[in-house]
Write a protein that holds these residues in place. Structure first.
Motif, mmCIF file in Angstrom:
data_model
loop_
_atom_site.group_PDB
_atom_site.id
_atom_site.type_symbol
_atom_site.label_atom_id
_atom_site.label_comp_id
_atom_site.label_asym_id
_atom_site.label_seq_id
_atom_site.Cartn_x
_atom_site.Cartn_y
_atom_site.Cartn_z
ATOM 1 N N GLY A 58 -19.189 28.043 -11.072
ATOM 2 C CA GLY A 58 -19.732 27.421 -9.907
ATOM 3 C C GLY A 58 -19.005 26.009 -8.974
ATOM 4 N N VAL A 59 -17.499 26.003 -9.449
ATOM 5 C CA VAL A 59 -16.927 25.138 -8.959
ATOM 6 C C VAL A 59 -16.313 25.607 -8.307
ATOM 7 C CG1 VAL A 59 -15.687 22.844 -9.634
ATOM 8 C CG2 VAL A 59 -17.113 23.431 -11.554
ATOM 9 N N ALA A 60 -15.793 24.667 -6.881
ATOM 10 C CA ALA A 60 -14.470 25.469 -6.383
ATOM 11 C C ALA A 60 -13.469 24.859 -5.690
ATOM 12 C CB ALA A 60 -15.359 25.047 -4.691
ATOM 13 N N ASP A 61 -12.411 25.895 -5.840
ATOM 14 C CA ASP A 61 -11.192 25.242 -5.526
ATOM 15 C C ASP A 61 -9.765 24.858 -6.253
ATOM 16 O OD1 ASP A 61 -11.825 26.285 -2.762
ATOM 17 O OD2 ASP A 61 -12.246 24.409 -2.111
ATOM 18 N N ILE A 62 -10.730 25.642 -7.202
ATOM 19 C CA ILE A 62 -10.104 24.837 -8.896
ATOM 20 C C ILE A 62 -8.534 25.026 -8.790
ATOM 21 C CG2 ILE A 62 -10.207 25.211 -11.098
ATOM 22 C CD1 ILE A 62 -11.869 23.151 -10.688
ATOM 23 N N ALA A 63 -7.601 25.146 -9.384
ATOM 24 C CA ALA A 63 -6.340 25.693 -8.898
ATOM 25 C C ALA A 63 -5.912 26.518 -8.404
ATOM 26 C CB ALA A 63 -6.542 26.396 -10.652
ATOM 27 N N GLY A 64 -6.231 25.423 -6.655
ATOM 28 C CA GLY A 64 -6.109 26.618 -5.448
ATOM 29 C C GLY A 64 -4.040 25.174 -5.612
ATOM 30 N N ASN A 65 -4.234 24.724 -4.515
ATOM 31 C CA ASN A 65 -3.138 24.274 -3.822
ATOM 32 C C ASN A 65 -3.039 22.859 -3.307
ATOM 33 O OD1 ASN A 65 -4.312 23.508 -0.932
ATOM 34 N ND2 ASN A 65 -2.847 24.306 0.277
ATOM 35 N N VAL A 66 -4.826 21.744 -3.807
ATOM 36 C CA VAL A 66 -4.056 21.017 -4.113
ATOM 37 C C VAL A 66 -4.642 20.454 -5.597
ATOM 38 C CG1 VAL A 66 -6.442 18.675 -3.382
ATOM 39 C CG2 VAL A 66 -5.544 20.427 -1.806
ATOM 40 N N TRP A 67 -3.973 19.599 -6.469
ATOM 41 C CA TRP A 67 -3.673 19.584 -7.673
ATOM 42 C C TRP A 67 -4.248 18.142 -7.540
ATOM 43 C CZ3 TRP A 67 0.601 21.229 -10.942
ATOM 44 C CH2 TRP A 67 0.681 22.481 -10.153
ATOM 45 N N GLU A 68 -5.967 17.871 -8.824
ATOM 46 C CA GLU A 68 -6.180 16.895 -9.118
ATOM 47 C C GLU A 68 -5.961 16.038 -10.033
ATOM 48 O OE1 GLU A 68 -10.417 18.048 -9.101
ATOM 49 O OE2 GLU A 68 -9.906 20.198 -7.792
ATOM 50 N N TRP A 69 -6.058 14.546 -9.576
ATOM 51 C CA TRP A 69 -5.853 14.174 -10.238
ATOM 52 C C TRP A 69 -7.011 13.424 -11.983
ATOM 53 C CZ3 TRP A 69 -2.051 10.790 -10.929
ATOM 54 C CH2 TRP A 69 -1.061 10.659 -9.416
ATOM 55 N N THR A 70 -6.903 13.132 -12.735
ATOM 56 C CA THR A 70 -7.655 13.024 -13.999
ATOM 57 C C THR A 70 -7.440 11.353 -14.270
ATOM 58 O OG1 THR A 70 -6.091 12.400 -15.912
ATOM 59 C CG2 THR A 70 -7.367 15.676 -14.666
ATOM 60 N N SER A 71 -8.551 10.734 -15.132
ATOM 61 C CA SER A 71 -8.298 9.388 -15.985
ATOM 62 C C SER A 71 -7.472 9.283 -17.456
ATOM 63 C CB SER A 71 -9.732 9.077 -16.377
ATOM 64 O OG SER A 71 -10.310 9.810 -16.761
ATOM 65 N N THR A 72 -7.260 10.639 -17.334
ATOM 66 C CA THR A 72 -6.507 10.201 -19.278
ATOM 67 C C THR A 72 -4.915 10.271 -18.919
ATOM 68 O OG1 THR A 72 -7.477 12.954 -19.730
ATOM 69 C CG2 THR A 72 -5.453 12.343 -20.982
ATOM 70 N N CYS A 73 -4.023 8.978 -19.744
ATOM 71 C CA CYS A 73 -2.922 9.109 -19.952
ATOM 72 C C CYS A 73 -2.442 9.815 -20.266
ATOM 73 C CB CYS A 73 -3.083 7.607 -20.853
ATOM 74 S SG CYS A 73 -4.287 6.182 -19.388
ATOM 75 N N TYR A 74 -1.812 10.023 -20.085
ATOM 76 C CA TYR A 74 -0.049 10.559 -21.269
ATOM 77 C C TYR A 74 0.049 10.037 -22.258
ATOM 78 C CZ TYR A 74 5.106 11.944 -21.853
ATOM 79 O OH TYR A 74 5.816 12.743 -21.802
ATOM 80 N N ALA A 75 -0.022 10.993 -23.202
ATOM 81 C CA ALA A 75 0.447 10.188 -24.620
ATOM 82 C C ALA A 75 2.214 11.245 -24.738
ATOM 83 C CB ALA A 75 -0.632 10.658 -25.436
ATOM 84 N N HIS A 76 2.522 9.808 -26.053
ATOM 85 C CA HIS A 76 4.245 10.925 -26.810
ATOM 86 C C HIS A 76 3.313 10.542 -27.671
ATOM 87 C CE1 HIS A 76 8.461 10.383 -27.608
ATOM 88 N NE2 HIS A 76 7.586 10.169 -28.763
ATOM 89 N N ALA A 77 3.443 11.642 -28.557
ATOM 90 C CA ALA A 77 2.900 11.739 -29.747
ATOM 91 C C ALA A 77 3.876 12.303 -30.541
ATOM 92 C CB ALA A 77 1.617 13.160 -29.700
ATOM 93 N N THR A 78 3.946 12.039 -32.052
ATOM 94 C CA THR A 78 4.890 12.830 -32.866
ATOM 95 C C THR A 78 3.997 13.629 -34.584
ATOM 96 O OG1 THR A 78 6.245 10.520 -32.829
ATOM 97 C CG2 THR A 78 6.388 11.878 -35.272
ATOM 98 N N MET A 79 4.515 14.639 -34.266
ATOM 99 C CA MET A 79 3.863 15.257 -35.376
ATOM 100 C C MET A 79 4.277 15.839 -36.461
ATOM 101 S SD MET A 79 1.197 16.995 -32.957
ATOM 102 C CE MET A 79 0.938 18.809 -33.914
ATOM 103 N N SER A 80 2.938 16.189 -37.494
ATOM 104 C CA SER A 80 3.417 15.675 -39.227
ATOM 105 C C SER A 80 2.390 17.717 -39.153
ATOM 106 C CB SER A 80 2.983 14.432 -40.313
ATOM 107 O OG SER A 80 1.745 14.583 -39.799
ATOM 108 N N SER A 81 2.945 17.441 -40.507
ATOM 109 C CA SER A 81 2.573 18.491 -41.608
ATOM 110 C C SER A 81 0.631 18.975 -40.822
ATOM 111 C CB SER A 81 3.125 18.932 -42.634
ATOM 112 O OG SER A 81 2.164 18.221 -43.812
ATOM 113 N N GLY A 82 -0.017 17.815 -41.534
ATOM 114 C CA GLY A 82 -1.008 17.925 -40.643
ATOM 115 C C GLY A 82 -2.159 17.268 -39.802
ATOM 116 N N GLY A 83 -0.861 17.757 -38.468
ATOM 117 C CA GLY A 83 -1.094 17.744 -37.015
ATOM 118 C C GLY A 83 -0.389 15.839 -36.483
ATOM 119 N N VAL A 84 -0.776 15.404 -35.363
ATOM 120 C CA VAL A 84 -0.835 14.437 -35.227
ATOM 121 C C VAL A 84 -0.716 13.103 -35.868
ATOM 122 C CG1 VAL A 84 -1.561 12.510 -33.486
ATOM 123 C CG2 VAL A 84 -1.603 15.208 -33.224
#
Length: 260
Positions: free
Chosen positions: A171-197
């Motif tokens: 019931g949420v409108a216009d998701i993934a239309g031609n207006v993209w939306e900001w979020t509060s999540t910061c960009y992250a640069h992560a290093t992976m190992s065999s056990g995950g991040v």
């Protein structure tokens, strides 16, 4: 939902989503042995009902904030019942602060996880290129390009009246239309190992932007086509919608501190 503060009336129609869980590809850049790696998939939980705006903040909504001197003008071509565009992350934050003060309630940008949960079947993660190939760095870029091309996205620069892209299953409108939306999540640069991040460094000068697919933009960018840190074809327009925290300012503060 109609909210009043003094002689002003601010109307924001909300969709309330029940708690739930889902598998979610993590946002950011992931490296394994110093080469790009696919994002890990984590089981995410929405533990309490999520109240999110049914529509993106409109030009007329945003203009009230501008008139009060709390927001910088957005795209001057637009007025009325179309999404506010030409807004940066900083502009969206200013509007959320203004709306919170105006209504006496707590409004904020959704996190990447909350947006994905609300987007449901319309959510698309980053355009992936698979594992990096040390002998051929261009191979991954070409894979990303082919994957994006296969989605069939076409330029669509003119914002349309709210509701033009219909409702998703939640019931949420216009998701993934031609207006993209900001979020509060910061960009992250992560290093992976065999056990995950193994380690992760956040860059809050860049935030996650959601739309036709997930991407990343510098906080001050108002026009996605002008550059920033976008991955893939840049967004047609940058706008936003907000989450309403029924618990008010205390709950929002505790969330920021990681205590809820």
């Amino acid at each position: 939902m109609s909210l009043r503060a003094g002689n002003s009336s601010v109307v924001s129609e909300l969709v309330t989503l029940p708690p739930g869980s889902f598998d979610h590809a993590q946002p950011g850049e992931f490296l394994r042995d110093n080469h790009p790696a696919p994002a890990p998939i984590v089981r995410e939980m929405i533990g309490t009902p999520l109240e999110i705006m049914k529509f993106q903040v409109t030009a007329s909504d945003y203009d009230r904030c501008v008139s009060d001197g709390a927001c910088k003008p957005a795209d001057s071509r637009l007025a009325g019942n179309v999404p506010a565009t030409g807004v940066s992350f900083l502009d969206a934050q200013a509007y959320a602060s203004w709306l919170s003060a105006k209504t006496g309630e707590s409004w904020r940008l959704p996190t990447d996880v909350e947006w994905a949960y609300a987007a449901g079947e319309r959510f698309r993660t980053d355009i992936e290129g698979g594992e990096g190939d040390p002998a051929d760095p261009a191979k991954r870029w070409l894979t990303q390009y082919r994957n994006e091309t296969a989605l069939g996205r076409k330029p669509d620069p003119e914002p349309r009246a709210r509701g033009s892209f219909g409702l998703n299953s939640k019931g949420v409108a216009d998701i993934a239309g031609n207006v993209w939306e900001w979020t509060s999540t910061c960009y992250a640069h992560a290093t992976m190992s065999s056990g995950g991040v193994a380690s992760s460094i956040g860059n809050c000068g860049v935030h996650v932007v959601e739309g036709f697919h997930r991407t990343y933009m510098s906080n001050f960018i108002r026009d996605g086509k002008s550059g920033g840190c976008a991955v893939g074809t840049p967004p047609d327009n940058l706008g936003f919608r907000l989450v309403h925290d029924r618990g008010g300012f205390l709950q929002a503060a505790l969330r920021c501190l990681g205590l809820t």
